[in-house]
Write a protein that holds these residues in place. Structure first.
Motif, PDB file in Angstrom:
ATOM      1  N   GLN A  49       0.797  -1.226   0.000  1.00 41.46           N
ATOM      2  CA  GLN A  49       0.000   0.000   0.000  1.00 41.46           C
ATOM      3  C   GLN A  49       0.835   1.286   0.000  1.00 41.46           C
ATOM      4  N   VAL A  50       2.139   1.188  -0.115  1.00 44.29           N
ATOM      5  CA  VAL A  50       2.987   2.379  -0.231  1.00 44.29           C
ATOM      6  C   VAL A  50       3.255   2.611  -1.718  1.00 44.29           C
ATOM      7  N   ASP A  51       3.011   3.833  -2.187  1.00 48.58           N
ATOM      8  CA  ASP A  51       3.227   4.160  -3.595  1.00 48.58           C
ATOM      9  C   ASP A  51       4.712   4.111  -3.930  1.00 48.58           C
ATOM     10  N   VAL A  52       5.039   3.342  -4.993  1.00 48.25           N
ATOM     11  CA  VAL A  52       6.415   3.247  -5.475  1.00 48.25           C
ATOM     12  C   VAL A  52       6.386   3.352  -6.996  1.00 48.25           C
ATOM     13  N   ASP A  53       7.556   3.252  -7.609  1.00 48.86           N
ATOM     14  CA  ASP A  53       7.646   3.308  -9.070  1.00 48.86           C
ATOM     15  C   ASP A  53       8.820   2.436  -9.486  1.00 48.86           C
ATOM     16  N   PHE A  54       8.516   1.251 -10.002  1.00 44.34           N
ATOM     17  CA  PHE A  54       9.546   0.273 -10.300  1.00 44.34           C
ATOM     18  C   PHE A  54       9.123  -0.510 -11.543  1.00 44.34           C
ATOM     19  N   THR A  55       9.974  -0.522 -12.574  1.00 42.74           N
ATOM     20  CA  THR A  55       9.607  -1.155 -13.847  1.00 42.74           C
ATOM     21  C   THR A  55      10.158  -2.561 -14.016  1.00 42.74           C
ATOM     22  N   GLY A  56      11.173  -2.923 -13.257  1.00 41.63           N
ATOM     23  CA  GLY A  56      11.762  -4.236 -13.417  1.00 41.63           C
ATOM     24  C   GLY A  56      12.650  -4.369 -14.636  1.00 41.63           C
ATOM     25  N   GLU A  57      13.006  -3.262 -15.254  1.00 38.87           N
ATOM     26  CA  GLU A  57      13.881  -3.320 -16.429  1.00 38.87           C
ATOM     27  C   GLU A  57      15.353  -3.398 -16.040  1.00 38.87           C
ATOM     28  N   TYR A  58      15.664  -3.102 -14.781  1.00 40.91           N
ATOM     29  CA  TYR A  58      17.023  -3.185 -14.270  1.00 40.91           C
ATOM     30  C   TYR A  58      17.027  -4.099 -13.045  1.00 40.91           C
TER      31      TYR A  58
END
Length: 222
Positions: free
Chosen positions: A139-148
Motif C-alpha cells: 500500500q505504499v506508492d512506489v515506481d519500479f519497472t523491473g527493467e534493471y
C-alpha cells in the motif's frame, strides 16, 4: 516525447493473445514473486479495469498464475498453469473488482502469503507492449519497472540509512542507474529502490540488512 522502439511495437515473445493482458500480466506476477521469500502458499489476484472484465477470455488468469510460479512470458507452461499450481499445492483465487474505476485500466493487486506466514501485497500495472510498472508495495506508492536489477530496501525512515545503503553498493563497485525513496509518512516505514546497470552481488542483501534500521531487503535480478 518518449522513444518507442520497434520492439515496443512488435511486442515481446509471449504465450497468449495480448501483450497487455497476458505478457504484461505474467511479467507483473513474475516480479512480484521475486519480492517475497518462497515457497508461496496462497495467492489472491484482485483485478481492476479491463483486467477484471476480460481476464478469462484473454488468459490473464493463466498468465498471472504462471508468472507467480516464476514462468517467463514465453514459457509454454503458462498454458497449463492451473494444473501446475494445483500439483504444487498452491492455493489461488481471482477476484474481479469492477467497482473501483479511478485506477489504471490494466491493474492487479497480488496478495502473496508464503509458507513462513509472511504476507506481501504488490500492485502492478500493465502498460502495453509487455512493459509493466510496480506502483505499490504493501500500500505504499512506489515506481519500479523491473527493467534493471534492483535492491528494494524496507527500512525505518531515519537519517543515515540511505547513505548506508549507498556505501554498501559503492563498496561493491555497483553502478547505480536510479535510486528513489518512497515512504508511508515521515519517520515511519520507507522503501528505497536502487536500480543497477548490472547484476547485483548475491550477498548484497545480507550486507544491507546489517543496519539495525533495515527491516528487509529484496533483490530482483534481471
Amino acid at each position: 516525447m518518449s522513444f518507442i522502439s520497434v520492439f515496443d511495437v512488435m511486442g515481446p515473445n509471449m504465450i497468449g493473445p495480448s501483450s497487455s493482458h497476458t505478457a504484461g500480466a505474467a511479467r507483473i506476477a513474475f516480479l512480484a514473486q521475486k519480492m517475497i521469500t518462497g515457497p508461496l502458499k496462497r495467492i489472491e489476484f484482485i483485478l481492476y479495469g479491463s483486467f477484471a472484465k476480460t481476464y478469462q477470455g484473454h488468459g490473464t488468469d493463466r498468465a498471472l498464475l504462471g508468472g507467480i510460479m516464476g514462468f517467463s512470458t514465453d514459457d509454454m507452461r503458462i498454458r497449463n498453469s492451473f494444473e501446475i499450481a494445483t500439483e504444487k499445492g498452491l492455493e489461488y483465487v481471482f477476484t474481479p473488482n469492477e467497482e473501483e474505476t479511478d485506477i489504471y485500466p490494466n491493474t492487479v493487486d497480488i496478495i502473496m502469503l508464503n509458507q513462513a506466514g509472511q504476507q506481501m501485497t504488490i500492485r502492478g500495472e500493465s502498460l502495453g507492449g509487455g512493459k509493466v510498472r510496480i506502483s505499490q508495495i504493501n500500500q505504499v506508492d512506489v515506481d519500479f519497472t523491473g527493467e534493471y536489477s534492483a535492491a528494494i530496501v524496507i527500512q525505518k525512515d531515519v537519517p543515515g540509512v540511505v547513505a548506508y545503503i549507498t556505501k554498501c553498493l559503492s563498496d561493491r563497485q555497483v553502478n547505480i542507474a536510479f535510486m528513489r525513496l518512497f515512504r508511508e509518512s515521515k519517520g515511519h516505514t520507507a522503501y528505497t529502490i536502487v536500480e543497477s546497470d548490472g547484476i547485483l552481488p548475491e550477498d548484497i542483501a545480507d550486507t544491507i540488512r546489517q543496519n539495525k534500521h533495515v527491516q528487509d531487503v529484496m533483490v530482483v535480478q534481471m
